[in-house]
Write a protein that holds these residues in place. Structure first.
Motif, PDB file in Angstrom:
ATOM      1  N   ALA A 165      -5.153   4.333   7.193  1.00  0.00           N
ATOM      2  CA  ALA A 165      -5.678   5.248   7.848  1.00  0.00           C
ATOM      3  C   ALA A 165      -4.535   6.357   8.249  1.00  0.00           C
ATOM      4  CB  ALA A 165      -6.474   5.023   8.849  1.00  0.00           C
ATOM      5  N   LEU A 166      -3.474   5.584   8.751  1.00  0.00           N
ATOM      6  CA  LEU A 166      -2.115   6.527   9.368  1.00  0.00           C
ATOM      7  C   LEU A 166      -1.507   7.220   8.054  1.00  0.00           C
ATOM      8  CD1 LEU A 166      -0.432   7.453  11.543  1.00  0.00           C
ATOM      9  CD2 LEU A 166       0.712   5.163  11.355  1.00  0.00           C
ATOM     10  N   ALA A 167      -1.416   6.360   6.630  1.00  0.00           N
ATOM     11  CA  ALA A 167      -0.703   6.960   5.607  1.00  0.00           C
ATOM     12  C   ALA A 167      -1.718   8.197   5.095  1.00  0.00           C
ATOM     13  CB  ALA A 167      -0.510   5.979   4.501  1.00  0.00           C
ATOM     14  N   LEU A 168      -2.822   8.022   5.112  1.00  0.00           N
ATOM     15  CA  LEU A 168      -3.713   8.995   4.616  1.00  0.00           C
ATOM     16  C   LEU A 168      -3.676  10.078   5.447  1.00  0.00           C
ATOM     17  CD1 LEU A 168      -5.878   9.247   2.205  1.00  0.00           C
ATOM     18  CD2 LEU A 168      -7.636   8.673   3.811  1.00  0.00           C
ATOM     19  N   VAL A 169      -3.699  10.308   6.690  1.00  0.00           N
ATOM     20  CA  VAL A 169      -3.736  11.319   7.507  1.00  0.00           C
ATOM     21  C   VAL A 169      -2.338  11.876   7.423  1.00  0.00           C
ATOM     22  CG1 VAL A 169      -3.624  11.858  10.099  1.00  0.00           C
ATOM     23  CG2 VAL A 169      -5.277  10.553   9.136  1.00  0.00           C
ATOM     24  N   ARG A 170      -1.443  11.288   7.532  1.00  0.00           N
ATOM     25  CA  ARG A 170       0.203  11.727   7.401  1.00  0.00           C
ATOM     26  C   ARG A 170       0.544  12.215   6.162  1.00  0.00           C
ATOM     27  NH1 ARG A 170       1.916  13.321  12.183  1.00  0.00           N
ATOM     28  NH2 ARG A 170       3.838  13.387  11.681  1.00  0.00           N
TER      29      ARG A 170
ATOM     30  N   CYS B 124       1.605   4.428   0.949  1.00  0.00           N
ATOM     31  CA  CYS B 124       1.330   3.245   1.765  1.00  0.00           C
ATOM     32  C   CYS B 124       1.524   2.061   0.553  1.00  0.00           C
ATOM     33  CB  CYS B 124       0.022   3.276   2.143  1.00  0.00           C
ATOM     34  SG  CYS B 124      -0.511   1.868   3.301  1.00  0.00           S
ATOM     35  N   VAL B 125       1.937   0.934   1.151  1.00  0.00           N
ATOM     36  CA  VAL B 125       1.946  -0.318   0.352  1.00  0.00           C
ATOM     37  C   VAL B 125       1.411  -1.569   1.097  1.00  0.00           C
ATOM     38  CG1 VAL B 125       3.835   0.331  -1.110  1.00  0.00           C
ATOM     39  CG2 VAL B 125       4.481  -0.771   0.878  1.00  0.00           C
ATOM     40  N   GLY B 126       0.703  -2.267   0.452  1.00  0.00           N
ATOM     41  CA  GLY B 126       0.357  -3.558   0.907  1.00  0.00           C
ATOM     42  C   GLY B 126       1.103  -4.614   0.466  1.00  0.00           C
ATOM     43  N   VAL B 127       1.703  -5.500   1.590  1.00  0.00           N
ATOM     44  CA  VAL B 127       2.731  -6.378   1.190  1.00  0.00           C
ATOM     45  C   VAL B 127       2.061  -7.933   1.384  1.00  0.00           C
ATOM     46  CG1 VAL B 127       4.770  -7.268   2.110  1.00  0.00           C
ATOM     47  CG2 VAL B 127       4.211  -4.829   2.149  1.00  0.00           C
ATOM     48  N   ASP B 128       2.732  -8.885   0.434  1.00  0.00           N
ATOM     49  CA  ASP B 128       2.154 -10.091   0.628  1.00  0.00           C
ATOM     50  C   ASP B 128       3.052 -10.747   1.826  1.00  0.00           C
ATOM     51  OD1 ASP B 128       2.270 -13.190  -0.159  1.00  0.00           O
ATOM     52  OD2 ASP B 128       0.758 -12.525  -1.645  1.00  0.00           O
ATOM     53  N   HIS B 129       2.515 -11.398   2.714  1.00  0.00           N
ATOM     54  CA  HIS B 129       3.172 -11.980   3.711  1.00  0.00           C
ATOM     55  C   HIS B 129       4.276 -12.945   3.322  1.00  0.00           C
ATOM     56  CE1 HIS B 129       3.540 -13.091   7.754  1.00  0.00           C
ATOM     57  NE2 HIS B 129       3.655 -14.656   7.275  1.00  0.00           N
ATOM     58  N   LEU B 130       3.857 -13.588   2.144  1.00  0.00           N
ATOM     59  CA  LEU B 130       5.026 -14.632   1.707  1.00  0.00           C
ATOM     60  C   LEU B 130       6.098 -14.252   1.237  1.00  0.00           C
ATOM     61  CD1 LEU B 130       2.467 -17.431   0.078  1.00  0.00           C
ATOM     62  CD2 LEU B 130       3.542 -17.265   2.321  1.00  0.00           C
ATOM     63  N   ALA B 131       6.050 -12.887   0.465  1.00  0.00           N
ATOM     64  CA  ALA B 131       7.029 -12.169  -0.102  1.00  0.00           C
ATOM     65  C   ALA B 131       8.116 -11.558   1.098  1.00  0.00           C
ATOM     66  CB  ALA B 131       6.524 -10.774  -0.732  1.00  0.00           C
ATOM     67  N   GLY B 132       7.395 -11.270   2.199  1.00  0.00           N
ATOM     68  CA  GLY B 132       8.334 -10.938   3.467  1.00  0.00           C
ATOM     69  C   GLY B 132       9.118 -12.053   3.791  1.00  0.00           C
ATOM     70  N   HIS B 133       8.563 -13.204   3.718  1.00  0.00           N
ATOM     71  CA  HIS B 133       9.418 -14.481   4.400  1.00  0.00           C
ATOM     72  C   HIS B 133      10.536 -14.740   3.160  1.00  0.00           C
ATOM     73  CE1 HIS B 133       7.563 -15.672   7.784  1.00  0.00           C
ATOM     74  NE2 HIS B 133       6.205 -15.792   7.551  1.00  0.00           N
ATOM     75  N   LEU B 134       9.932 -14.625   1.851  1.00  0.00           N
ATOM     76  CA  LEU B 134      10.972 -14.874   0.725  1.00  0.00           C
ATOM     77  C   LEU B 134      12.282 -13.742   0.896  1.00  0.00           C
ATOM     78  CD1 LEU B 134       8.415 -15.711  -1.956  1.00  0.00           C
ATOM     79  CD2 LEU B 134       9.842 -17.355  -1.011  1.00  0.00           C
TER      80      LEU B 134
ATOM     81  N   LEU C 265       1.598   0.690  -5.021  1.00  0.00           N
ATOM     82  CA  LEU C 265       0.981   1.555  -3.993  1.00  0.00           C
ATOM     83  C   LEU C 265      -0.719   1.041  -3.671  1.00  0.00           C
ATOM     84  CD1 LEU C 265       2.174   5.293  -4.767  1.00  0.00           C
ATOM     85  CD2 LEU C 265       3.151   3.465  -3.248  1.00  0.00           C
ATOM     86  N   ALA C 266      -0.777   1.110  -2.343  1.00  0.00           N
ATOM     87  CA  ALA C 266      -2.249   0.858  -1.854  1.00  0.00           C
ATOM     88  C   ALA C 266      -3.123   2.078  -1.846  1.00  0.00           C
ATOM     89  CB  ALA C 266      -2.137   0.171  -0.420  1.00  0.00           C
ATOM     90  N   GLY C 267      -4.270   2.125  -2.309  1.00  0.00           N
ATOM     91  CA  GLY C 267      -5.079   3.184  -2.039  1.00  0.00           C
ATOM     92  C   GLY C 267      -6.007   2.942  -0.844  1.00  0.00           C
ATOM     93  N   PRO C 268      -6.928   3.865  -0.614  1.00  0.00           N
ATOM     94  CA  PRO C 268      -7.806   3.953   0.274  1.00  0.00           C
ATOM     95  C   PRO C 268      -8.622   2.564   0.367  1.00  0.00           C
ATOM     96  CG  PRO C 268      -7.706   6.188  -0.209  1.00  0.00           C
ATOM     97  CD  PRO C 268      -6.839   5.316  -1.080  1.00  0.00           C
ATOM     98  N   ASP C 269      -9.015   2.216  -0.971  1.00  0.00           N
ATOM     99  CA  ASP C 269     -10.030   1.267  -0.945  1.00  0.00           C
ATOM    100  C   ASP C 269      -9.367  -0.055  -1.262  1.00  0.00           C
ATOM    101  OD1 ASP C 269     -12.241   3.291  -1.268  1.00  0.00           O
ATOM    102  OD2 ASP C 269     -11.916   3.500  -3.187  1.00  0.00           O
TER     103      ASP C 269
END
Length: 334
Positions: A98-103, A107-117, A320-324
């Motif tokens: 929502a914040l990315a859409l308004v601004r 926006c990207v969705g991240v896999d939590h495991l990728a963050g740890h890796l 990239l992540a979309g609204p859906d």
């Protein structure tokens, strides 16, 4: 590129601002829910998601303030998309979209495991690709081959309980409270790790999978037997249990690195903050001629700085992540 990241996969609400191109963390704010879940001896999903709703906006505002920037300075928004508790994930991920859409921001969705890796890349001294990584936390215990910031291959995983989950369950058996990992580690320092010969689940000779359910049962049997005799040696049980977990984790990680001919090993996840595991992995890597890398304790537990870094690389790869776009409870990496 200034990246604002949000992490809400479980029971911590976190936000960070990171200059991802320079790998410089400007802020890393975390709101814990320990006081909410401690009375229940574990995480209550519904309570977790409610607290995320209350905390996400204040935590994001605090991260921006601590970084000395405003939303006008942000160029990318990243958030954990999964895995985790769906209710918790939806709060942070929906807020980010929502914040990315308004601004008008990507926006990207991240896999939590990728963050740890990739969390070790936030440190000044970091590994080069490829490397072997062990991620060990309350929800995950798995070995990966990491070939690039966006290329991960799972080599082995737990067949039942994660190591962190086993710590929590053993702590509950002993009436030590939640979360169990830090409490057991503290008590283990005063105990005899050889007092109890708890089992090690090596599984098949070449298997890189893990199993901790048998160990958990053995601890329960030991606790019940000691209780019948009138005294439970809590320090010795904690030390012996921790020793059994650490021995298997270290042995299989070194085996995975050798099988892949990797000269570097990375440790990540909440249990990576365990001092015994860190020191034992360091010693065994040195003995094997392998370089060992691990993130600072603040980057081991769930945090948004690692999500920012992983999100930046996902953005560069065009993911990239979309609204859906929707959150997911199980990782395709797991």
């Amino acid at each position: 590129m200034l990246t604002l990241a949000i992490e809400s996969s479980c029971d911590d609400t976190a936000a960070a601002v990171v200059d991802t191109g320079l790998r410089r963390v400007l802020s890393n704010s975390i709101s814990s829910q320990n006081e909410v879940h401690t009375p229940f001896g574990g995480i209550v999903p519904e309570l977790a998601s409610r607290r995320h709703i209350e905390a996400v906006q204040p935590v994001v505002s605090r991260a921006l303030h601590e970084a000395g920037v405003t939303l006008d300075d942000i160029e990318l928004i990243a958030a954990t998309q999964g895995p985790g508790l769906v209710g918790s994930l939806l709060v942070g991920f929906t807020f980010a979209k929502a914040l990315a859409l308004v601004r008008g921001l990507p926006c990207v969705g991240v896999d939590h495991l990728a963050g740890h890796l990739l969390s070790c890349l936030l440190e000044e001294e970091m590994p080069e690709f490829p490397y072997t990584a062990l991620i060990v936390s309350g929800g995950t215990t798995a070995l990966f081959r990491v070939d690039s910031p966006t290329s991960f291959t799972r080599l082995g995983r737990t067949r039942d309980d994660a190591a962190g989950e086993a710590f929590d369950k053993v702590a509950k058996m002993l009436g030590l409270g939640y979360p169990g990992g830090p409490i057991i580690a503290e008590l283990a320092d005063k105990g005899n790790a050889k007092a109890f010969q708890f089992p090690r689940a090596w599984l098949d000779k070449t298997s890189l999978d893990f199993s901790f359910s048998g160990l958990k049962t053995a601890v329960r049997n030991a606790v019940e037997a000691a209780a019948q005799e009138g005294m439970v040696p809590i320090h010795d049980i904690c030390a012996s249990f921790q020793e059994a977990v650490v021995e298997v984790l270290v042995h299989k990680t070194i085996a995975a690195a050798r099988a892949n001919r990797h000269e570097q090993v990375v440790l990540g996840g909440g249990v990576a903050a365990n001092a015994c595991l860190r020191s034992r992995m360091q010693a065994e890597c040195e003995r094997a001629g392998i370089r060992f890398f691990l993130p600072s304790p603040i980057f081991c537990t769930d945090n948004a700085a690692m999500i920012a870094l992983a999100g930046y690389h996902a953005y560069l790869a065009g993911n990239l992540a979309g609204p859906d776009s929707d959150a997911y409870s199980r990782s395709p990496l797991h």
